[in-house]
Enzyme design. Structure first.
Site, PDB file in Angstrom:
ATOM      1  N   GLU A 369       0.828  -1.210   0.000  1.00 11.39           N
ATOM      2  CA  GLU A 369       0.000   0.000   0.000  1.00 11.39           C
ATOM      3  C   GLU A 369       0.865   1.264   0.000  1.00 11.39           C
ATOM      4  O   GLU A 369       0.530   2.249  -0.649  1.00 11.39           O
ATOM      5  CB  GLU A 369      -0.913  -0.033   1.227  1.00 11.39           C
ATOM      6  N   THR A 493     -13.248   4.906 -12.749  1.00 14.96           N
ATOM      7  CA  THR A 493     -12.145   4.574 -11.845  1.00 14.96           C
ATOM      8  C   THR A 493     -12.351   3.206 -11.206  1.00 14.96           C
ATOM      9  O   THR A 493     -11.443   2.645 -10.608  1.00 14.96           O
ATOM     10  CB  THR A 493     -11.969   5.675 -10.775  1.00 14.96           C
TER      11      THR A 493
END
Ligand code: NAG
Ligand code: NAG
Ligand code: NAG
Ligand code: NAG
Ligand code: NAG
Ligand code: NAG
Length: 784
Positions: A369, A493
C-alpha cells in the site's frame, strides 16, 4: 458411469487441444485465448462461490468461506461500513465484467437477481461513504444499463429490459446527493441511505479528500445524460470546480479538507491515495463529455505534476505551496497513473512509471500500500511518534498490505494496447499465475495482509472481480468488442466502461431540465457566497507562501551511493544485465527488453529500500523469467547503463511573472525570460564518477567547461580552479539529453535590469557567459 467417462474424455480432448496449440511465451492467438479463458474461469470460480456462500451480503471471505458482513452493531466502524452497505456490492460491482466476457445469459441472470434483490430500492439504514458507493454501485449500475440498452453489444437485453438498473442507480444517487448540501457545496464524506445526514457523528463528516469531493461528478454527469435530469451533474460538477479552486498558486492541490469550512488539513500532494481519481476524472470526463473546461483542469494539473512531482521512476509527493518534495513514499494506488498517461498520449514516460510498479511486484510479490523510497529523509519528515516507531519496525514498508488492487494490471493493459510489446503480456501471465497459485483459496481470492511475512488476507474486495480480473482478461482479449468500438468509451475509476451515444448527447442538450428547488436554491446560495467572498477580498482558502528565491533539496540519489568509482564497480554493474543463452526460436521484438538500457536501474538506485522479504528470496524477477527472456531478448540489443554514482539536487527559483520555456526537438531548452518558476535538477560532476547517462566522467570536462579566470569570493586568492562542475539534467520536469543545453537569450535578459541583477548575483557567470551556481560553472547553462 458412461456419462462420466464421456465427460472426462471431452475434458482430456479440450486440454490436449489447448496445450498442443501453443508454445508458451510465443503469445500467439491460441495462447492468448488460453489465458483469457483461464481468467474467466477464475472469475466464475469466485463469483459462483460468492453467490452460493455470501450473497446477499456484500463480500465473500475467500479463506473462511463466510460472508464479510457490515458491522451492524457498531455504526462507528467506518473502515468496514464505508463500503459494506448491506447492498450486495460484490454482485453489483462485478456485473460489467460479465458484460466484458460477452456472457449474455449470465448477464441477464445476474441483472434479474439485482432486480429481485431491491424491491425497496436502497431504502437501507446504512451509513456509507459517498465516493465508494458512487464508483461501485452507481457506476456499476449505470455501465450495466449502457450494456443492457446498446443493441451493438453482445449482452444487449432487448426490448423487454425496462431500465431498472438505471432506476436503481438514480435511487442511489438521490440518497447520496444530500451530502452536497453544505455551505461550501463540497460533499461530506458519508451519508445514511435511509436517514440522510441525521445521526452522523462529527468524526464521520469532518474530513473529506480531494478524490472523494471531485470524482462523483463523473458518474453523476453520466446519470444526468441518461435521465435528462441536470441536477446530478450540476451539483457534483460545482463541487469538482470548487475542489480545483482549492489549489495552490502552483496548481497543486492539498489532499484533504474540511468540506464544511474549506479548511485545509494536509501539507502535501501527489498522485496516490486521496487524490488519484481527481486527475483521472478530469481527463476522462473531458473525453466522455467533450468538456473543454475539464480538459483545462487536466492540462493545468498535469503540467504542475510534471513540474513539481515528476521523478524518473515515479511521481513524488510535494508541498502544495512551495513545490518542494515532502513525504518520500509511493502509494500503491498511484500505479494507475501510467494508464492515464497513455490516455493523455504520454506513453514514453508511462513506461518508466510502470516499471516502478513491476519492481515493487518483483520485490514484495504484490504492491504494498505504501513504500518508502528514502530511508534517511523519512526520519525527519515530520512523522508522528507512532509513525516513527512503526517506521523503525517496518523499515521501508509503512503500509504493508496488498489487497489485490487492480492499478498495476490496469496500467499494464493500457501500455500493451498502446505498444503491443509482449513485455506487458508477460506481466499479465505472471499476475495470472499468482492468481492461480498464491492468491487462490478455497472460495475466492485473498491478497496479502503483510508483504513482509506473506501473511494472507481473508478478504476479497469487490474490485478484484470488477477491476483486476477485468483488466487481466482484456489484456489477453484482442478481439473484445471494447477494442473495436467507435464509441467514446472510457473506463470509470472502478473499471466500468462508460460511453455516450450521439443521440443521447443530442437528446440531453435538448431535453435537460433542472426543477428540483432544493438543489437550485443550494447552488444559488453557494454561488452567492462565492461572490460575497470574492467581493471582500481575493483571499483563497489558504495563504500564499512564497519560497525564498532559491530552495535546494537533495533528491533521489542518495549521498551514500556517491562512492568513488573504481574498476571494481564497473565489473559489478555488468552482472546486473542478465546474460541468458537465447534459444533458436523465432525472435521477435520487445522494445522494453531490448534497446532500453535502464531496465535494471531501479534495482540499483533503490537497493536500500527495495528489500525482498526472506520468504521471497528465491523468487525470480518476472521480467527475466527464463523462458520469456530467452524468447524475447536478443543479447545483441540488450545493454545496461552503468548505474550513476554522482549525486543530484533540485533547485527551485521563483521569479515574479509567468515565463515560457521551449524544448527544442534535440532536447535543448531555450528561454527569453527569467520570469516564473524554474525547477532545476542539477548533477554534480566529478572525474571518476559515473553520470546519470551511464558515462564515466573524465577530467576532460574541465577543458570543455568554461573554467578559466574564475573568481571565488570565499577564497583569499580569488582565482581558483573548480574540482567539480554542475550540469542541468532536468528543467521544469523536462529531461535533458546528455548533450542538452539550456540557453538563455542574453540580449533579451540583460535588457531588464532586475534580470541582469539576478543573473549576476544569484548565478554569476563566467567570462564566456556560462552561468554558475555556488561559484561552480553549470556546464550546460548559457547566455547566448
Ligand atoms: C441487510 O440485508 C438483508 C438482506 O437484504 C436484510 O434482510 C437485513 O434486514 C439487512 N440488515 C439491516 C440491518 O439493514
Ligand atoms: C465549472 O466551471 C466552468 C468553467 O469556469 C463553468 O463553465 C461551469 O459552468 C462550472 N460548472 C458549475 C456547475 O459550476
Ligand atoms: C539479434 O540481433 C542481431 C543484431 O541485430 C541479429 O543479427 C540477430 O539475428 C538477432 N538474433 C536473433 C535470434 O534474431
Ligand atoms: C544491493 O545491496 C546489497 C547489499 O549491499 C548487495 O549485496 C546487492 O548486490 C545489491 N544489489 C544490487 C542490484 O545492486
Ligand atoms: C539543438 O538545436 C539548437 C537549435 O537548432 C542548436 O542551436 C543546438 O546547438 C542544438 N544542440 C545540440 C546539443 O545539438
Ligand atoms: C534574442 O533576443 C533578441 C531581441 O529580442 C532577438 O533579436 C534575437 O533574435 C534573440 N536571439 C535568439 C538566439 O533567439
Amino acid at each position: 458411469m458412461l456419462i462420466h467417462l464421456a465427460f472426462s474424455l471431452l475434458l482430456l480432448l479440450r486440454c490436449g487441444f489447448s496445450i498442443s496449440d501453443f508454445d508458451k511465451y510465443s503469445f500467439n492467438r491460441a495462447e492468448l485465448n488460453h489465458y483469457k479463458k483461464q481468467v474467466k474461469d477464475l472469475f466464475y470460480f469466485a463469483h459462483d462461490n460468492y453467490l452460493e456462500k455470501a450473497y446477499p451480503f456484500d463480500e465473500l471471505r475467500p479463506i473462511s468461506c463466510v460472508p464479510n458482513v457490515r458491522n451492524f452493531d457498531d455504526p462507528d466502524d467506518i473502515i468496514k461500513n464505508d463500503v459494506l452497505g448491506n447492498f450486495s456490492v460484490t454482485l453489483i460491482d462485478s456485473l460489467t465484467t460479465i458484460a466484458i466476457f460477452n456472457d449474455r445469459s449470465k448477464f441477464r441472470q445476474v441483472a434479474e437477481l439485482i432486480k429481485d434483490r431491491f424491491p425497496q430500492k436502497f431504502d437501507l439504514d446504512s451509513t456509507v461513504q459517498v465516493f465508494e458507493t458512487t464508483i461501485r454501485v452507481v457506476g456499476g449500475l449505470i455501465s450495466s444499463h449502457l450494456y443492457a440498452t446498446d443493441p451493438s453489444k453482445q449482452v444487449y437485453l432487448g426490448p423487454e429490459y425496462d431500465g431498472f438498473l438505471l432506476d436503481l442507480a438514480q435511487d442511489m444517487a438521490d440518497r447520496l446527493l444530500p451530502a452536497y448540501l453544505t455551505t461550501t457545496g463540497l460533499p461530506l464524506a458519508r451519508i445514511n441511505l435511509k436517514h440522510g445526514l441525521v445521526g452522523l457523528t462529527a468524526d464521520m463528516v469532518a474530513e473529506n479528500n480531494v478524490a472523494a469531493m471531485a470524482s462523483p461528478m463523473f458518474e453523476f454527469t453520466m446519470l444526468s445524460h441518461l435521465t435528462n435530469n441536470e441536477k446530478y451533474g450540476a451539483v457534483t460538477r460545482y463541487a469538482m470546480n470548487k475542489t480545483w479552486e482549492l489549489k495552490s498558486e502552483l496548481n497543486l492541490l492539498p489532499m484533504s479538507f474540511n468540506p464544511e469550512t474549506g479548511q485545509c488539513y494536509s501539507h502535501f500532494t501527489g498522485i496516490g491515495a486521496s487524490i488519484d481519481s481527481f486527475y483521472e476524472y478530469a481527463l476522462k470526463g473531458a473525453v466522455l463529455f467533450n468538456d473543454e473546461h475539464l480538459h483545462e483542469i487536466w492540462h493545468d494539473s498535469f503540467e504542475a505534476l510534471k513540474m513539481y512531482c515528476k521523478a524518473d521512476w515515479f511521481f513524488v509527493n510535494a508541498h502544495p505551496t512551495t513545490g518542494q518534495m515532502s513525504a518520500p513514499w509511493v502509494d500503491s494506488l498511484g500505479a494507475f497513473f501510467p494508464g492515464l498517461q497513455v490516455l493523455a498520449g504520454d506513453v514514453e514516460d508511462a513506461k518508466f512509471k510502470n516499471i516502478m510498479s513491476l519492481k515493487l511486484w518483483d520485490t514484495f510479490g504484490g504492491i504494498p500500500e505504501r513504500w518508502l523510497f528514502q530511508k534517511e529523509v523519512a526520519q525527519d519528515a515530520g512523522l508522528s511518534l507512532e509513525e516513527k516507531k512503526a517506521l523503525k519496525e517496518r523499515a521501508n514498508v509503512p503500509l504493508e498490505w496488498y489487497p489485490l488492487r487492480p492499478e498495476f494490471v490496469e496500467s499494464t493493459y493500457f501500455l500493451y494496447r498502446a505498444t503491443r510489446d509482449p513485455f506487458y503480456l508477460n506481466i499479465g501471465v505472471a499476475v495470472l499465475e499468482s492468481f492461480q497459485t498464491r492468491f487462490k483459496y478455497k472460495c475466492g481470492f485473498g491478497g496479502i495482509q503483510d508483504v513482509m511475512t506473506g501473511e494472507a488476507q481473508d478478504r476479497m474486495e469487490t474490485f478484484v472481480l470488477s477491476e483486476t480480473l477485468k483488466y487481466l482478461y482484456l489484456l489477453f482479449d484482442e478481439d473484445n468488442e471494447i477494442h473495436h468500438t467507435r464509441d467514446n468509451v472510457v473506463f470509470s475509476t472502478e473499471a466500468h466502461p462508460m460511453w455516450i451515444s450521439a443521440s443521447t448527447m443530442k437528446s440531453y442538450s435538448q431535453n435537460k431540465y433542472f426543477t428540483d428547488l432544493l438543489y437550485l436554491q443550494h447552488l444559488k446560495a453557494c454561488r452567492d457566497l462565492d461572490d460575497q467572498l470574492k467581493a471582500k477580498s481575493n483571499r483563497r482558502f489558504f495563504l500564499k507562501e512564497r519560497l525564498p528565491e532559491f530552495a535546494k533539496t537533495f533528491f533521489s540519489e542518495d549521498k551514500k551511493t556517491a562512492i568513488r568509482h573504481s574498476t571494481k564497480k564497473w565489473a559489478s554493474f555488468k552482472k546486473v544485465c542478465p546474460v541468458i543463452e537465447t534459444d533458436t526460436g523465432p525472435w521477435q521484438f520487445s522494445n522494453v527488453l531490448n534497446n532500453f538500457d535502464r531496465l535494471f536501474e531501479i534495482d540499483h538506485r533503490y537497493n536500500d529500500t527495495l528489500i525482498k522479504p526472506l520468504y521471497l528470496a528465491a523468487s525470480e524477477p518476472l521480467e527475466i523469467n527464463t523462458r520469456f527472456y530467452t524468447r524475447w531478448a536478443n543479447q545483441s540489443h540488450c545493454n545496461c547503463r552503468a548505474p550513476a554514482t554522482t549525486t543530484s539536487f533540485e533547485l527551485i527559483m521563483d521569479m515574479p511573472g509567468r515565463g515560457q520555456l521551449e524544448q527544442l526537438p534535440n532536447g535543448s531548452i531555450t528561454s527569453d525570460t527569467l520570469s516564473g518558476r524554474w525547477k532545476f535538477r542539477i548533477e554534480k560532476l566529478q572525474p571518476g564518477l559515473v553520470d546519470i547517462y551511464g558515462q564515466e566522467i573524465t577530467s576532460a570536462i574541465f577543458e570543455t567547461a568554461d573554467c578559466k579566470n574564475l573568481f571565488k569570493p570565499s577564497l583569499q586568492t580569488g582565482l581558483y580552479s573548480p574540482t567539480l562542475l554542475y550540469r542541468i539534467t532536468a528543467l521544469n520536469g523536462m529531461q535533458l539529453p546528455s548533450d542538452g543545453q539550456v540557453v538563455l537569450n542574453r540580449t533579451r535578459l540583460l535588457e531588464v535590469p532586475e534580470n541582469a541583477n539576478v543573473l549576476r548575483q544569484l548565478f554569476g557567470y563566467t567570462p564566456h557567459h556560462q552561468l554558475m551556481f555556488e561559484s561552480t560553472p553549470i556546464i550546460n547553462l548559457y547566455l547566448a
